[in-house]
Design an enzyme around this catalytic site. Structure first.
Site, PDB file in Angstrom:
ATOM      1  N   ASP A  11       0.829  -1.212   0.000  1.00  0.00           N
ATOM      2  CA  ASP A  11       0.000   0.000   0.000  1.00  0.00           C
ATOM      3  C   ASP A  11       0.864   1.264   0.000  1.00  0.00           C
ATOM      4  OD1 ASP A  11      -2.011  -1.674   2.507  1.00  0.00           O
ATOM      5  OD2 ASP A  11      -2.004  -1.912   0.322  1.00  0.00           O
ATOM      6  N   GLU A  68     -10.984   0.311  -4.002  1.00  0.00           N
ATOM      7  CA  GLU A  68     -10.323   0.820  -2.799  1.00  0.00           C
ATOM      8  C   GLU A  68      -9.057   1.582  -3.199  1.00  0.00           C
ATOM      9  OE1 GLU A  68      -9.702  -2.830  -0.696  1.00  0.00           O
ATOM     10  OE2 GLU A  68      -8.279  -3.611  -2.154  1.00  0.00           O
TER      11      GLU A  68
HETATM   12  C1  6LW Z   1      -5.796  -2.000   2.172  1.00  0.00           C
HETATM   13  C2  6LW Z   1      -6.487  -2.172   0.873  1.00  0.00           C
HETATM   14  C3  6LW Z   1      -5.663  -3.265   0.349  1.00  0.00           C
HETATM   15  O1  6LW Z   1      -6.465  -1.177   3.076  1.00  0.00           O
HETATM   16  O2  6LW Z   1      -5.475  -4.153   1.380  1.00  0.00           O
HETATM   17  O3  6LW Z   1      -4.219  -3.968  -1.324  1.00  0.00           O
HETATM   18  C4  6LW Z   1      -5.760  -3.448   2.613  1.00  0.00           C
HETATM   19  N1  6LW Z   1      -5.140  -3.217  -0.820  1.00  0.00           N
HETATM   20  O4  6LW Z   1      -6.432  -1.074  -0.006  1.00  0.00           O
HETATM   21  C5  6LW Z   1      -4.658  -3.736   3.588  1.00  0.00           C
HETATM   22  O5  6LW Z   1      -3.421  -3.631   2.912  1.00  0.00           O
END
Ligand code: 6LW
Length: 502
Positions: A22, A178
């Site tokens: 991230d 996300e």
């Molecule tokens: C993060 C989400 C994700 O909040 O996994 O790979 C979660 N993306 O965006 C934890 O890393």
């Protein structure tokens, strides 16, 4: 790099190996800064610096005080600190992040990204994970979260204004929109997101609008990056952030994994930070393939300081690479009680416990060796390869006894034990590759043992590394190799970590 040596034509990806997922990046002048998730580990949110996007040096951790980082003893592994966003605005660094195990979304600021960072501003009005910060020309601050929705925020007070508005939910049929990041680039506002889930279907999509509030039109080429369904050595590519270099070129940092072994492929180093170039066609980003050997950027490379193999614990405090579980109280972990030694006073009685006293560093290489000189005359402790409380291998000393222990899910095993001479003893772990024999071959093997008085290594056992992989254990982290105390007091004189040739 000396003047006489030719510049390399390729550079290695990941640019930040080991579990550094991230990534969020910003640039101030010629300096780049980057922050990553850290989950149940304390201190949290490692912060890195680079001058060339290729060589990164950890300069600190944004959340390095209990007042900033509350991780309750019962908080789960892969809970805690999820994805941060790091930005520079109005002469300060701003970092917004989610503590899913306490406090929710919070924001810290600093004038020096190496720290100290401020006490947190809590953001009760910001609901959701993966918060992003973006400022309009008039100073309005927009906070965008997974889903994808947006709310106006005063980042100095944490006050939010009006209801959250849904901006975009990603491409039809794709799950988990996300990791949103909002950018003003040219005449457009771009909304970059991850979708498909952080596993093999992960990808990056983008949309654009004339205002930060939308409406956003999706890029016809979405996903602009994914490795799903390919045989590329880097998989799970997603959760990206964009940065423009001083020469005007654009680059993307993102997470990816390097699965090893047969099928389904097991990744043991967690989700790592990769770099790839971005070009623009018709005002849409075109993202280069994420390769292990990346064509070198068109500017001089600036290697950072070489990380020493040995940590002698003689700095008066621990280097920022060292991480513990949920907290690190001084009464349990000190480098001053015995000068030049790390002293751990036990709390939990094994690595199965969430409050075990542990000090470790991320495994950053597929093949590597770790060694430590332990004095366990007054207690019980050792050297471990940990994924979480239910998946770890350790070589443990207590007085003149050494044991090899394994925890795989519900199974706890004393694999081997032997006597050693009284006094400090060197414990060692070697992670090595396995020849790909068939579809069921694992990613690596882990040999744990002791060094004899003459320095020769004697393994007490070699264990299958697949059981310390994310595909088996689940979760969001990767292996951490470190020292722990499970009873009494245990002292460690030094700790070596070095990559081994494959
Ligand atoms: C993060 C989400 C994700 O909040 O996994 O790979 C979660 N993306 O965006 C934890 O890393």
């Amino acid at each position: 790099m000396s003047d006489t040596q030719p510049s390399p034509t390729t550079v290695s990806n990941p640019v930040i190996p080991g579990f550094h997922p991230d990534p969020s990046i910003c640039r101030v002048g010629e300096d780049y800064y980057l922050a990553c998730s850290s989950f149940e580990y304390f201190p949290g949110v490692p912060v890195f610096h680079s001058r060339d996007l290729v060589h990164w040096t950890q300069i600190g951790n944004a959340l390095d005080r209990p007042e900033q980082l509350r991780l309750p003893p019962d908080s789960p592994s892969s809970g805690g600190i999820y994805a941060p966003t790091l930005r520079h605005h109005d002469g300060r660094f701003w970092l917004i992040v989610t503590n899913v195990s306490a406090d929710g979304n919070l924001l810290v600021t600093a004038t020096d990204p190496a720290g100290p960072w401020s006490d947190p501003v809590l953001l009760p009005g910001v609901r959701g994970i993966d918060p992003d910060l973006a400022w309009d020309a008039d100073g309005t601050c927009w906070c965008t979260v997974a889903g994808v929705s947006q709310i106006r925020l005063d980042p100095r007070t944490g006050e939010t204004f009006g209801p959250a508005r849904r901006l975009w939910s990603g491409m039809p049929g794709a799950k988990a929109p996300e990791a949103p990041h909002l950018y003003r680039i040219g005449d457009w506002w771009y909304l970059l997101i991850a979708e498909g889930g952080t596993e093999r279907c992960h990808g990056v999509s983008v949309a654009r609008a004339r205002t930060p509030e939308g409406p956003f039109e999706p890029c016809p080429a979405n996903p602009v990056l994914t490795h799903r369904g390919t045989d590329r050595p880097v998989q799970n590519t997603g959760h990206a952030d964009l940065v423009q270099a001083p020469d005007g070129s654009w680059w993307m940092v993102l997470l990816g994994v390097r699965p090893g072994g047969g099928t389904p492929g097991w990744h043991v180093l967690g989700r790592e930070t990769f770099l790839t170039p971005v070009t623009w066609v018709d005002d849409w980003p075109v993202v280069g393939e994420v390769t292990l050997d990346l064509p070198a950027p068109p500017w001089p490379l600036v290697p950072g300081p070489t990380e020493p193999v040995r940590d002698d614990f003689d700095l008066g405090g621990l280097r920022p690479q060292w991480i513990s579980l949920r907290d690190r109280p001084a009464e349990h972990c000190t480098t001053t009680e015995r000068s030049g030694w790390l002293t751990l006073h036990a709390r939990g009685d094994s690595l199965d416990e969430p409050d075990v006293v542990f000090v470790g560093r991320r495994q950053q290489h597929p093949t590597c060796e770790a060694r430590t000189l332990i004095d366990a005359a007054q207690g019980r402790g050792g050297l471990a390869v940990r994924l979480d409380e239910e998946h770890h291998y350790e070589i443990e000393a207590s007085g003149t006894q050494v044991r090899l222990l394994s925890r795989i899910g519900p199974l706890r095993t004393v694999v081997a034990s032997r006597a050693v001479p009284a006094g400090p003893v060197v414990l060692a772990v070697r992670v090595s590759g396995t020849p790909l024999r068939d579809a069921r071959t694992g990613p690596d093997v882990v040999t744990l043992g002791v060094e004899e008085p003459d320095g020769t290594f004697t393994g007490l056992g070699t264990l299958d590394g697949r059981y310390l992989s994310t595909e088996v254990a689940g979760g969001f982290t990767g292996r951490v190799i470190g020292m722990y105390a499970a009873a009494g007091t245990v002292h460690f004189d030094w700790f070596d970590y070095e990559p081994l040739n494959p």
